[in-house]
Design a protein around this motif. Structure first.
Motif, PDB file in Angstrom:
ATOM      1  N   VAL A 111     -17.231  15.562  -9.871  1.00 36.42           N
ATOM      2  CA  VAL A 111     -16.664  14.240  -9.592  1.00 36.42           C
ATOM      3  C   VAL A 111     -15.273  14.403  -8.990  1.00 36.42           C
ATOM      4  O   VAL A 111     -14.449  15.165  -9.516  1.00 36.42           O
ATOM      5  CB  VAL A 111     -16.591  13.389 -10.879  1.00 36.42           C
ATOM      6  N   SER A 112     -15.013  13.695  -7.890  1.00 38.33           N
ATOM      7  CA  SER A 112     -13.720  13.809  -7.213  1.00 38.33           C
ATOM      8  C   SER A 112     -12.898  12.524  -7.255  1.00 38.33           C
ATOM      9  O   SER A 112     -11.701  12.543  -6.965  1.00 38.33           O
ATOM     10  CB  SER A 112     -13.920  14.214  -5.743  1.00 38.33           C
ATOM     11  N   ARG A 113     -13.535  11.402  -7.610  1.00 39.58           N
ATOM     12  CA  ARG A 113     -12.793  10.140  -7.657  1.00 39.58           C
ATOM     13  C   ARG A 113     -13.446   9.204  -8.660  1.00 39.58           C
ATOM     14  O   ARG A 113     -14.671   9.123  -8.732  1.00 39.58           O
ATOM     15  CB  ARG A 113     -12.776   9.475  -6.284  1.00 39.58           C
ATOM     16  N   VAL A 114     -12.608   8.510  -9.433  1.00 39.50           N
ATOM     17  CA  VAL A 114     -13.086   7.472 -10.347  1.00 39.50           C
ATOM     18  C   VAL A 114     -12.362   6.177 -10.019  1.00 39.50           C
ATOM     19  O   VAL A 114     -11.122   6.131 -10.013  1.00 39.50           O
ATOM     20  CB  VAL A 114     -12.848   7.846 -11.825  1.00 39.50           C
ATOM     21  N   THR A 115     -13.122   5.130  -9.722  1.00 31.59           N
ATOM     22  CA  THR A 115     -12.557   3.814  -9.451  1.00 31.59           C
ATOM     23  C   THR A 115     -12.669   2.968 -10.704  1.00 31.59           C
ATOM     24  O   THR A 115     -13.746   2.822 -11.284  1.00 31.59           O
ATOM     25  CB  THR A 115     -13.288   3.122  -8.286  1.00 31.59           C
ATOM     26  N   LEU A 116     -11.532   2.414 -11.122  1.00 27.77           N
ATOM     27  CA  LEU A 116     -11.456   1.613 -12.342  1.00 27.77           C
ATOM     28  C   LEU A 116     -11.387   0.156 -11.948  1.00 27.77           C
ATOM     29  O   LEU A 116     -10.411  -0.312 -11.360  1.00 27.77           O
ATOM     30  CB  LEU A 116     -10.234   2.043 -13.148  1.00 27.77           C
ATOM     31  N   ASN A 117     -12.467  -0.558 -12.223  1.00 25.46           N
ATOM     32  CA  ASN A 117     -12.631  -1.950 -11.798  1.00 25.46           C
ATOM     33  C   ASN A 117     -12.127  -2.889 -12.884  1.00 25.46           C
ATOM     34  O   ASN A 117     -12.673  -2.930 -13.995  1.00 25.46           O
ATOM     35  CB  ASN A 117     -14.100  -2.237 -11.492  1.00 25.46           C
ATOM     36  N   MET A 118     -11.097  -3.668 -12.555  1.00 27.12           N
ATOM     37  CA  MET A 118     -10.471  -4.600 -13.486  1.00 27.12           C
ATOM     38  C   MET A 118     -10.810  -6.029 -13.084  1.00 27.12           C
ATOM     39  O   MET A 118     -11.335  -6.274 -12.005  1.00 27.12           O
ATOM     40  CB  MET A 118      -8.949  -4.410 -13.454  1.00 27.12           C
ATOM     41  N   ALA A 150       2.320  13.407 -22.094  1.00 25.69           N
ATOM     42  CA  ALA A 150       1.809  14.303 -21.054  1.00 25.69           C
ATOM     43  C   ALA A 150       0.592  13.681 -20.364  1.00 25.69           C
ATOM     44  O   ALA A 150       0.455  13.764 -19.133  1.00 25.69           O
ATOM     45  CB  ALA A 150       1.433  15.649 -21.671  1.00 25.69           C
ATOM     46  N   LEU A 151      -0.277  13.035 -21.145  1.00 27.14           N
ATOM     47  CA  LEU A 151      -1.458  12.412 -20.559  1.00 27.14           C
ATOM     48  C   LEU A 151      -1.061  11.225 -19.680  1.00 27.14           C
ATOM     49  O   LEU A 151      -1.640  11.007 -18.610  1.00 27.14           O
ATOM     50  CB  LEU A 151      -2.408  11.961 -21.673  1.00 27.14           C
ATOM     51  N   GLY A 152      -0.059  10.476 -20.112  1.00 25.74           N
ATOM     52  CA  GLY A 152       0.440   9.383 -19.282  1.00 25.74           C
ATOM     53  C   GLY A 152       0.953   9.880 -17.939  1.00 25.74           C
ATOM     54  O   GLY A 152       0.719   9.245 -16.907  1.00 25.74           O
ATOM     55  N   ALA A 153       1.619  11.024 -17.937  1.00 23.38           N
ATOM     56  CA  ALA A 153       2.108  11.605 -16.682  1.00 23.38           C
ATOM     57  C   ALA A 153       0.952  12.057 -15.798  1.00 23.38           C
ATOM     58  O   ALA A 153       0.984  11.874 -14.573  1.00 23.38           O
ATOM     59  CB  ALA A 153       3.039  12.778 -16.986  1.00 23.38           C
ATOM     60  N   VAL A 154      -0.070  12.638 -16.415  1.00 25.33           N
ATOM     61  CA  VAL A 154      -1.251  13.076 -15.650  1.00 25.33           C
ATOM     62  C   VAL A 154      -1.914  11.875 -14.990  1.00 25.33           C
ATOM     63  O   VAL A 154      -2.263  11.910 -13.800  1.00 25.33           O
ATOM     64  CB  VAL A 154      -2.247  13.810 -16.581  1.00 25.33           C
ATOM     65  N   TRP A 155      -2.101  10.789 -15.734  1.00 23.32           N
ATOM     66  CA  TRP A 155      -2.793   9.621 -15.181  1.00 23.32           C
ATOM     67  C   TRP A 155      -1.958   8.903 -14.132  1.00 23.32           C
ATOM     68  O   TRP A 155      -2.491   8.406 -13.137  1.00 23.32           O
ATOM     69  CB  TRP A 155      -3.196   8.683 -16.307  1.00 23.32           C
ATOM     70  N   THR A 156      -0.647   8.873 -14.310  1.00 26.78           N
ATOM     71  CA  THR A 156       0.222   8.298 -13.280  1.00 26.78           C
ATOM     72  C   THR A 156       0.087   9.084 -11.985  1.00 26.78           C
ATOM     73  O   THR A 156      -0.001   8.501 -10.888  1.00 26.78           O
ATOM     74  CB  THR A 156       1.685   8.292 -13.761  1.00 26.78           C
ATOM     75  N   ALA A 157       0.021  10.410 -12.101  1.00 25.26           N
ATOM     76  CA  ALA A 157      -0.146  11.255 -10.915  1.00 25.26           C
ATOM     77  C   ALA A 157      -1.519  11.053 -10.282  1.00 25.26           C
ATOM     78  O   ALA A 157      -1.649  11.089  -9.050  1.00 25.26           O
ATOM     79  CB  ALA A 157       0.057  12.725 -11.294  1.00 25.26           C
ATOM     80  N   ARG A 158      -2.520  10.820 -11.099  1.00 19.92           N
ATOM     81  CA  ARG A 158      -3.872  10.613 -10.539  1.00 19.92           C
ATOM     82  C   ARG A 158      -3.928   9.331  -9.715  1.00 19.92           C
ATOM     83  O   ARG A 158      -4.576   9.295  -8.663  1.00 19.92           O
ATOM     84  CB  ARG A 158      -4.908  10.573 -11.659  1.00 19.92           C
ATOM     85  N   PHE A 159      -3.298   8.269 -10.176  1.00 22.44           N
ATOM     86  CA  PHE A 159      -3.259   7.055  -9.360  1.00 22.44           C
ATOM     87  C   PHE A 159      -2.489   7.291  -8.070  1.00 22.44           C
ATOM     88  O   PHE A 159      -2.828   6.740  -7.022  1.00 22.44           O
ATOM     89  CB  PHE A 159      -2.640   5.895 -10.158  1.00 22.44           C
ATOM     90  N   ALA A 160      -1.472   8.138  -8.130  1.00 16.11           N
ATOM     91  CA  ALA A 160      -0.680   8.426  -6.927  1.00 16.11           C
ATOM     92  C   ALA A 160      -1.463   9.245  -5.915  1.00 16.11           C
ATOM     93  O   ALA A 160      -1.341   9.030  -4.696  1.00 16.11           O
ATOM     94  CB  ALA A 160       0.608   9.155  -7.316  1.00 16.11           C
ATOM     95  N   ASP A 161      -2.296  10.200  -6.401  1.00 15.90           N
ATOM     96  CA  ASP A 161      -3.016  11.065  -5.456  1.00 15.90           C
ATOM     97  C   ASP A 161      -4.398  10.522  -5.074  1.00 15.90           C
ATOM     98  O   ASP A 161      -5.094  11.110  -4.245  1.00 15.90           O
ATOM     99  CB  ASP A 161      -3.126  12.504  -5.989  1.00 15.90           C
ATOM    100  N   GLY A 162      -4.807   9.406  -5.688  1.00 18.43           N
ATOM    101  CA  GLY A 162      -6.063   8.770  -5.293  1.00 18.43           C
ATOM    102  C   GLY A 162      -7.289   9.256  -6.025  1.00 18.43           C
ATOM    103  O   GLY A 162      -8.399   8.796  -5.719  1.00 18.43           O
ATOM    104  N   SER A 163      -7.142  10.149  -6.999  1.00 15.86           N
ATOM    105  CA  SER A 163      -8.322  10.545  -7.767  1.00 15.86           C
ATOM    106  C   SER A 163      -8.695   9.473  -8.798  1.00 15.86           C
ATOM    107  O   SER A 163      -9.852   9.344  -9.183  1.00 15.86           O
ATOM    108  CB  SER A 163      -8.110  11.904  -8.445  1.00 15.86           C
ATOM    109  N   PHE A 164      -7.707   8.693  -9.258  1.00  8.44           N
ATOM    110  CA  PHE A 164      -7.938   7.418  -9.940  1.00  8.44           C
ATOM    111  C   PHE A 164      -7.622   6.305  -8.944  1.00  8.44           C
ATOM    112  O   PHE A 164      -6.592   6.352  -8.263  1.00  8.44           O
ATOM    113  CB  PHE A 164      -7.001   7.240 -11.134  1.00  8.44           C
ATOM    114  N   VAL A 165      -8.502   5.322  -8.871  1.00 14.31           N
ATOM    115  CA  VAL A 165      -8.283   4.176  -7.977  1.00 14.31           C
ATOM    116  C   VAL A 165      -8.400   2.900  -8.799  1.00 14.31           C
ATOM    117  O   VAL A 165      -9.349   2.742  -9.581  1.00 14.31           O
ATOM    118  CB  VAL A 165      -9.311   4.158  -6.824  1.00 14.31           C
TER     119      VAL A 165
END
Length: 276
Positions: A111-118, A150-165
């Motif tokens: 898996v390379s990207r996860v889109t979180l639908n709100m 640390a997990l908050g920093a990881v997830w913030t970075a994921r939204f920045a790099d587009g792996s979390f959308v």
């Protein structure tokens, strides 16, 4: 307490670089049972369910009345450069579990990207909106727990790099069942069609998947979708209403006729139902 459990889960995640089948299964079940934390039922929630590290989620396997977990994880493990959507339900603890599932999926080679639908507009008070997502990230990053920070920093970075959308849409808050999505919101339907897999979280999304009908309990899940097949999908839902399908003949009836009948529609039992 919830923060203690969240810290344990964050610590567990920190030691997973390439998740095994069993680890992905654990986090799918964490996401399922996190759905018990609907604010309308929160006073009844036993946070012991959340402790993945002590395998508390495993002792609730008998409470999953329809369980396609094996098929779901097999499909996820066969993806290449997979795009996965999660249609979110409740903020708070449930959202944390959903983000943990997304994180585990991204740590797999599949898996390379996860889109979180709100929801653009909440249907219930606890529905995840843009503000709730940001509050989660800010709270984790500022946490006194080093694991959560640390997990908050990881997830913030994921939204920045587009792996979390992050994505929201008004359709999620309409009266319409999902079988009507292609006609009412074709652009959303087409977006889901481009996904390799979608998790639909919670009771309201489940009811809209099966068009809020009181089907016979042994009706096939795919049949109850009534043509809504934009992609391969799975409903993760603790049962809080009487729209239930995909169960073996007599399973639900047996509960309704037994001593636990009052527990059937209050989040005690779960469903992992897929159209695979």
């Amino acid at each position: 307490d919830s923060l203690g459990n969240m810290s344990k889960i964050a610590d567990l995640l920190s030691h997973i670089s390439c998740p095994s089948v069993s680890e992905i299964e654990q986090f799918v079940k964490l996401s399922l049972w996190g759905n018990k934390t609907d604010l309308s039922l929160l006073k009844h929630f036993n946070l012991e369910l959340a402790d993945v590290q002590n395998t508390a989620v495993d002792k609730n396997n008998d409470m999953i009345l329809s369980n396609d977990l094996d098929k779901v994880v097999k499909h996820l493990m066969e993806l290449k450069d997979g795009k996965v959507d999660i249609i979110l339900d409740n903020s708070g603890y449930e959202l944390f579990g959903d983000l943990c599932l997304a994180e585990v999926l991204l740590r797999s080679p599949n898996v390379s990207r996860v889109t979180l639908n709100m929801k653009a507009v909440p249907w219930f008070v606890s529905d995840v909106t843009e503000g709730d997502m940001q509050f989660m990230l800010d709270s984790l990053t500022a946490s006194t727990s080093p694991e959560l920070a640390a997990l908050g920093a990881v997830w913030t970075a994921r939204f920045a790099d587009g792996s979390f959308v992050k994505m929201d849409h008004v359709f999620w808050s309409t009266h319409a069942g999902f079988a009507e999505m292609r006609a009412i919101s074709p652009e959303l339907y087409n977006t889901l069609t481009a996904s390799d897999f979608a998790f639909f979280k919670g009771d309201l999304n489940y009811r809209k998947l099966v068009n809020d009908r009181v089907w016979p309990y042994d009706t096939g899940f795919s049949e109850a979708l009534e043509g809504f097949h934009p992609t391969k999908l799975c409903a993760l839902r603790t049962i809080k209403s009487d729209s239930v399908v995909g169960c073996g003949k007599g399973v639900v009836e047996g509960i309704l006729e037994g001593p636990d009948r009052d527990q059937l529609f209050c989040g005690t039992y779960g469903l992992i139902s897929s159209n695979l």
